[in-house]
Scaffold this motif. Structure first.
Motif, mmCIF file in Angstrom:
data_model
loop_
_atom_site.group_PDB
_atom_site.id
_atom_site.type_symbol
_atom_site.label_atom_id
_atom_site.label_comp_id
_atom_site.label_asym_id
_atom_site.label_seq_id
_atom_site.Cartn_x
_atom_site.Cartn_y
_atom_site.Cartn_z
ATOM 1 N N PHE A 42 1.093 -1.285 -0.055
ATOM 2 C CA PHE A 42 -0.139 0.017 0.238
ATOM 3 C C PHE A 42 0.779 0.925 -0.463
ATOM 4 O O PHE A 42 0.237 2.049 -0.234
ATOM 5 C CB PHE A 42 -0.860 -0.227 1.594
ATOM 6 C CG PHE A 42 -1.820 0.980 1.122
ATOM 7 C CD1 PHE A 42 -2.504 1.165 0.302
ATOM 8 C CD2 PHE A 42 -1.297 2.304 2.066
ATOM 9 C CE1 PHE A 42 -3.118 2.207 0.947
ATOM 10 C CE2 PHE A 42 -2.090 3.229 2.537
ATOM 11 C CZ PHE A 42 -3.450 3.134 1.890
ATOM 12 N N PHE A 43 1.844 0.898 0.759
ATOM 13 C CA PHE A 43 2.705 2.157 0.973
ATOM 14 C C PHE A 43 3.645 2.295 -0.667
ATOM 15 O O PHE A 43 4.304 1.272 -0.584
ATOM 16 C CB PHE A 43 3.432 2.226 2.334
ATOM 17 C CG PHE A 43 2.745 2.415 3.349
ATOM 18 C CD1 PHE A 43 2.240 3.738 3.560
ATOM 19 C CD2 PHE A 43 2.787 0.897 4.163
ATOM 20 C CE1 PHE A 43 1.703 3.352 4.892
ATOM 21 C CE2 PHE A 43 1.958 0.959 5.005
ATOM 22 C CZ PHE A 43 1.368 2.657 4.899
ATOM 23 N N SER A 44 3.351 3.542 -0.908
ATOM 24 C CA SER A 44 4.398 3.422 -2.370
ATOM 25 C C SER A 44 5.720 4.491 -1.745
ATOM 26 O O SER A 44 7.021 4.287 -2.117
ATOM 27 C CB SER A 44 3.966 5.224 -3.131
ATOM 28 O OG SER A 44 4.168 6.297 -2.327
ATOM 29 N N TYR A 45 6.074 4.769 -0.757
ATOM 30 C CA TYR A 45 7.564 5.095 -0.010
ATOM 31 C C TYR A 45 8.681 3.149 0.828
ATOM 32 O O TYR A 45 7.301 2.599 1.035
ATOM 33 C CB TYR A 45 7.269 5.548 0.780
ATOM 34 C CG TYR A 45 6.768 5.743 1.857
ATOM 35 C CD1 TYR A 45 6.418 5.157 3.073
ATOM 36 C CD2 TYR A 45 5.368 6.802 1.699
ATOM 37 C CE1 TYR A 45 5.770 5.481 4.314
ATOM 38 C CE2 TYR A 45 4.307 6.455 2.745
ATOM 39 C CZ TYR A 45 4.455 5.799 3.963
ATOM 40 O OH TYR A 45 3.548 6.016 4.883
ATOM 41 N N LYS A 46 9.270 3.332 0.995
ATOM 42 C CA LYS A 46 10.146 2.629 1.894
ATOM 43 C C LYS A 46 10.049 2.256 3.133
ATOM 44 O O LYS A 46 10.956 3.243 4.332
ATOM 45 C CB LYS A 46 11.493 1.948 1.040
ATOM 46 C CG LYS A 46 12.323 1.258 1.741
ATOM 47 C CD LYS A 46 12.979 0.288 0.580
ATOM 48 C CE LYS A 46 13.184 -1.015 1.240
ATOM 49 N NZ LYS A 46 14.572 -0.636 1.531
ATOM 50 N N VAL A 47 9.504 1.103 3.967
ATOM 51 C CA VAL A 47 9.563 0.820 5.258
ATOM 52 C C VAL A 47 10.458 -0.421 5.447
ATOM 53 O O VAL A 47 10.073 -1.107 4.821
ATOM 54 C CB VAL A 47 7.860 0.913 5.099
ATOM 55 C CG1 VAL A 47 7.634 0.449 7.484
ATOM 56 C CG2 VAL A 47 6.629 1.602 4.615
ATOM 57 N N ASN A 69 -9.114 -4.241 -16.366
ATOM 58 C CA ASN A 69 -8.286 -4.062 -17.191
ATOM 59 C C ASN A 69 -7.070 -5.412 -17.001
ATOM 60 O O ASN A 69 -6.351 -4.900 -18.541
ATOM 61 C CB ASN A 69 -7.397 -2.883 -17.077
ATOM 62 C CG ASN A 69 -8.359 -1.373 -16.941
ATOM 63 O OD1 ASN A 69 -8.901 -1.265 -18.445
ATOM 64 N ND2 ASN A 69 -9.056 -1.114 -16.062
ATOM 65 N N LYS A 70 -7.129 -6.216 -16.359
ATOM 66 C CA LYS A 70 -6.070 -7.220 -16.741
ATOM 67 C C LYS A 70 -5.283 -7.136 -17.086
ATOM 68 O O LYS A 70 -3.784 -7.205 -17.660
ATOM 69 C CB LYS A 70 -6.984 -8.460 -18.398
ATOM 70 C CG LYS A 70 -8.351 -9.108 -18.795
ATOM 71 C CD LYS A 70 -8.279 -9.547 -19.861
ATOM 72 C CE LYS A 70 -9.646 -10.418 -19.629
ATOM 73 N NZ LYS A 70 -10.503 -9.619 -19.295
ATOM 74 N N LEU A 71 -4.746 -6.072 -15.642
ATOM 75 C CA LEU A 71 -3.200 -5.831 -15.863
ATOM 76 C C LEU A 71 -2.714 -6.317 -14.575
ATOM 77 O O LEU A 71 -3.393 -7.443 -13.994
ATOM 78 C CB LEU A 71 -3.395 -4.138 -15.573
ATOM 79 C CG LEU A 71 -3.672 -2.989 -15.677
ATOM 80 C CD1 LEU A 71 -3.814 -1.855 -14.973
ATOM 81 C CD2 LEU A 71 -3.234 -2.639 -16.858
ATOM 82 N N ASP A 72 -0.869 -6.626 -14.649
ATOM 83 C CA ASP A 72 -0.098 -7.639 -13.993
ATOM 84 C C ASP A 72 -0.275 -6.600 -12.597
ATOM 85 O O ASP A 72 0.098 -5.259 -12.450
ATOM 86 C CB ASP A 72 1.293 -7.811 -14.646
ATOM 87 C CG ASP A 72 1.921 -8.581 -13.732
ATOM 88 O OD1 ASP A 72 1.614 -8.313 -12.703
ATOM 89 O OD2 ASP A 72 2.708 -8.871 -14.166
ATOM 90 N N ALA A 73 -1.089 -6.642 -11.766
ATOM 91 C CA ALA A 73 -0.584 -6.357 -9.900
ATOM 92 C C ALA A 73 0.632 -6.011 -9.897
ATOM 93 O O ALA A 73 0.918 -4.810 -8.823
ATOM 94 C CB ALA A 73 -1.938 -7.171 -9.352
ATOM 95 N N ALA A 74 1.521 -6.980 -9.960
ATOM 96 C CA ALA A 74 2.571 -6.553 -9.711
ATOM 97 C C ALA A 74 3.876 -5.744 -10.307
ATOM 98 O O ALA A 74 3.932 -4.435 -9.678
ATOM 99 C CB ALA A 74 3.981 -8.101 -9.179
ATOM 100 N N ALA A 75 3.226 -5.230 -11.243
ATOM 101 C CA ALA A 75 3.650 -4.724 -12.237
ATOM 102 C C ALA A 75 3.616 -3.633 -11.960
ATOM 103 O O ALA A 75 3.626 -1.963 -12.309
ATOM 104 C CB ALA A 75 3.280 -5.273 -13.961
ATOM 105 N N VAL A 76 1.320 -3.319 -11.312
ATOM 106 C CA VAL A 76 1.340 -1.816 -10.788
ATOM 107 C C VAL A 76 2.153 -1.117 -10.476
ATOM 108 O O VAL A 76 2.389 -0.182 -10.226
ATOM 109 C CB VAL A 76 -0.175 -2.117 -11.512
ATOM 110 C CG1 VAL A 76 -0.562 -0.987 -10.255
ATOM 111 C CG2 VAL A 76 -1.018 -1.609 -12.373
#
Length: 617
Positions: free
Chosen positions: A102-107, A256-263
């Motif tokens: 969830f966090f876009s920063y490094k925890v 949209n059949k996106l790759d969750a890991a890639a997103v």
């Protein structure tokens, strides 16, 4: 000659300096005060708006921006923009591991039992330091708007915050240069904002349903003769509007059949989709369809689909309401009013679900974003001695106790006990000639201490050597109005005594906070740097010791390549132990920790495998 303070903003003479009320929120924070006309008012500093987004941005040049300005960097610089820091307060990595994406920063996971750190560039921050930056911004805005120093405040927390989270909030206030007079439960503050007009002879039992950006809690309150008494609280400190946003985001990824890991790996895209999801959630409060795009990705959703996505989360909150009623020994028929708090209660499906459960219309006349801060200002006014007609009785949300033989939890102060409160039990030794007694303090509802949260541990030393069972040790718990715990151990026969204020393993000590505060006031950055270097060196040396011991005992479980790389990383870290580059030490500690963490998991799997074959571990 007597000094008289004049508030330039209002022109009124002040007997005392202003005490403000602060709602330190997951998504937004607010600061409020009581006007000379005795009305609570949110402070709006020079057109910046009432809400201060709880967002912090660190620029490459070292500039720190907080609030509206920082929010602009959520998409353009997500790795250096911190949001939802309240979810990290007083928490270990173990607590938030399942939510780390969830966090876009490094925890940072430096030790599963210690406070998480946030890494920005090559600098490491604690959630306490980050929260203090938000509080400092609120303090500065209040001072600018009111044209008077603001040094004292009441700060609110979710009713379900545990002892370490409350202590962390208090520490963050101190670090921001604020004397925190009281930590108040958010639902209690909200009830003050609504209950202020009740006539003295009116008696009501009310429910406060508080669903914010990252936290949920429900409180059952009895209001009588100006006394606000919390009968029970329940909730989830990891459930809120952020989860609604996440549900929409996951739905779009699926559609949209996106790759969750890639997103997730593409921080800019992940953040843009998260913000678009928040926009969709807000739009669906007044319309039935949301339709937009992000980087060419269709982002459409109907209100009906949205409601089906969040139904489980909303049901979790209703379950909490049921549990709170059961704890209070009441049914929905006993509840006369239901108050809605928190921006997420604007969602029509939430209002409808709560109204159906309590079988009555809900109250949402006061802006749900502002109601907690307004109540905090009223509480600040009470503490300033300006209101004599209101008394607050609060409760502790979780049981407090100690570890006894066999790893059992012995509850000394049960959950929902009124605070302040004092309780104690008598214990004895289990071994002949025992001269020390370990006292381990825990918080939680489970019978085994390993399932609960450890708050502190200390030893009562110097008990006269006697046969087991003969010494009589009184252990007393004193819980103050802020929910901070003092534990005292006394051996009655000899008079040996020890008393500690429980500082959770996740908080900073008072001395550290005072030192950091003095440093920030006097700009003696060298002192701060030195302390942080010593902390980093200590942490690194512990890591080196642990890894070396692990290799000595368990080399047979590792490959030659793993052993040699581990030794290489360990040697690199050892060479930095005398270094004065704090962030370089922490970075190398982090690397060694990341590389060796899977080894312990492998060992555990091996042990479990052996146990399953009937062998002992």
């Amino acid at each position: 000659m007597a000094k008289v303070s004049i508030n330039l903003a209002t022109g009124s003479i002040q007997k005392e300096e202003i005490i403000v009320g602060i709602d330190l929120g997951t998504t937004n924070s607010l600061v409020a005060f009581i006007t000379p006309e005795q009305e609570p008012l949110i402070i709006n500093d020079s057109g910046k708006g009432l809400l201060v987004p709880s967002v912090i941005h660190f620029s490459p040049s070292g500039e720190i921006s907080v609030g509206n300005e920082a929010k602009e960097f959520l998409i353009t610089d997500p790795e250096n923009t911190i949001f939802s820091v309240k979810r990290l307060l007083g928490r270990s990595y173990k607590d938030i591991e399942s939510h780390k994406d969830f966090f876009s920063y490094k925890v940072i996971d430096d030790d599963t039992e210690s406070l998480v750190k946030v890494k920005v560039g090559d600098t490491f921050y604690t959630p306490i330091e980050l929260s203090s930056l938000i509080l400092k911004e609120l303090k500065e805005r209040a001072e600018h708007a009111l044209k008077t120093p603001v040094n004292r405040a009441v700060i609110t927390v979710p009713a379900y915050f545990n002892d370490s989270q409350r202590q962390a909030t208090r520490d963050a206030g101190k670090l921001a240069g604020i004397d925190v007079l009281r930590i108040v439960n958010e639902p209690t503050a909200a009830s003050l904002a609504y209950g202020i007009g009740l006539s003295a002879n009116e008696s009501k039992t009310i429910a406060v349903y508080d669903l914010g950006g990252g936290t949920f809690d429900v409180s059952i309150l009895q209001i009588q003769n100006g006394i606000f008494e919390v009968l029970a609280t329940n909730g989830n400190t990891y459930l809120g509007g952020d989860d609604f946003d996440r549900a929409i985001l996951n739905y779009w990824i699926e559609q949209n059949k996106l790759d969750a890991a890639a997103v997730s790996a593409n921080k800019e895209l992940a953040q843009a989709l998260r913000l678009k999801a928040e926009e969709a959630k807000i739009a669906l409060t007044t319309q039935n369809l949301f339709n937009d795009t992000v980087n060419g990705i269709p982002c459409a959703i109907t209100r009906q689909v949205f409601e089906s996505l969040i139904a489980d989360k909303v049901q979790e909150t209703i379950t909490c309401c049921k549990n709170a009623l059961a704890d209070a020994g009441l049914t929905t028929a006993d509840i006369q009013e239901v108050i809605m708090v928190g921006g997420s209660t604007r969602t029509p499906f939430v209002k409808q679900s709560v109204s159906e459960f309590f079988k009555r219309p809900v109250h949402d006349q006061i802006n749900p974003d502002q109601v907690v801060a307004l109540g905090a200002a009223i509480q600040a006014d009470i503490l300033a001695g300006n209101r004599k007609d209101i008394l607050l009785l609060d409760v502790t949300p979780l049981s407090l106790g100690i570890e006894t033989m066999g790893g059992l939890m012995d509850v000394i102060i049960p959950r929902n006990a009124k605070v302040p409160t004092k309780a104690g039990r008598q214990y004895t030794t289990s071994v002949d000639g025992q001269v020390n007694l370990k006292v381990a303090v825990y918080q939680g509802e489970r019978d085994l201490v390993k399932e609960n949260r450890k708050l502190a541990e200390f030893e009562l030393k110097g008990i006269p050597a006697m046969p087991a069972g003969l010494p009589k040790v009184d252990i007393n718990f004193l819980l103050n109005a802020d929910g901070i715990l003092t534990v005292e151990a006394l051996e009655l026969r000899s008079g040996v005594k020890q008393q500690v204020e429980v500082k959770p393993t996740y908080g900073l000590t008072d001395n550290q906070v005072e030192q950091m505060l003095m440093d920030s006031i006097t700009h003696a950055k060298d002192d701060v740097s030195q302390r942080m270097i010593i902390e980093a060196q200590t942490e690194a040396s512990q890591m080196v010791y642990t890894v070396q011991r692990f290799l000595e005992k368990n080399a047979s479980y590792l490959s030659e390549q793993e052993i040699s790389h581990t030794r290489k990383l360990t040697d690199e870290l050892k060479s930095l132990l005398q270094s004065t580059d704090k962030d370089a030490i922490l970075k190398k500690t982090d690397e060694l920790n990341d590389f060796t963490r899977p080894f312990a998991e492998r060992l555990m799997d091996e042990a479990i495998g052996k146990a399953m074959k009937g062998k002992s571990i």
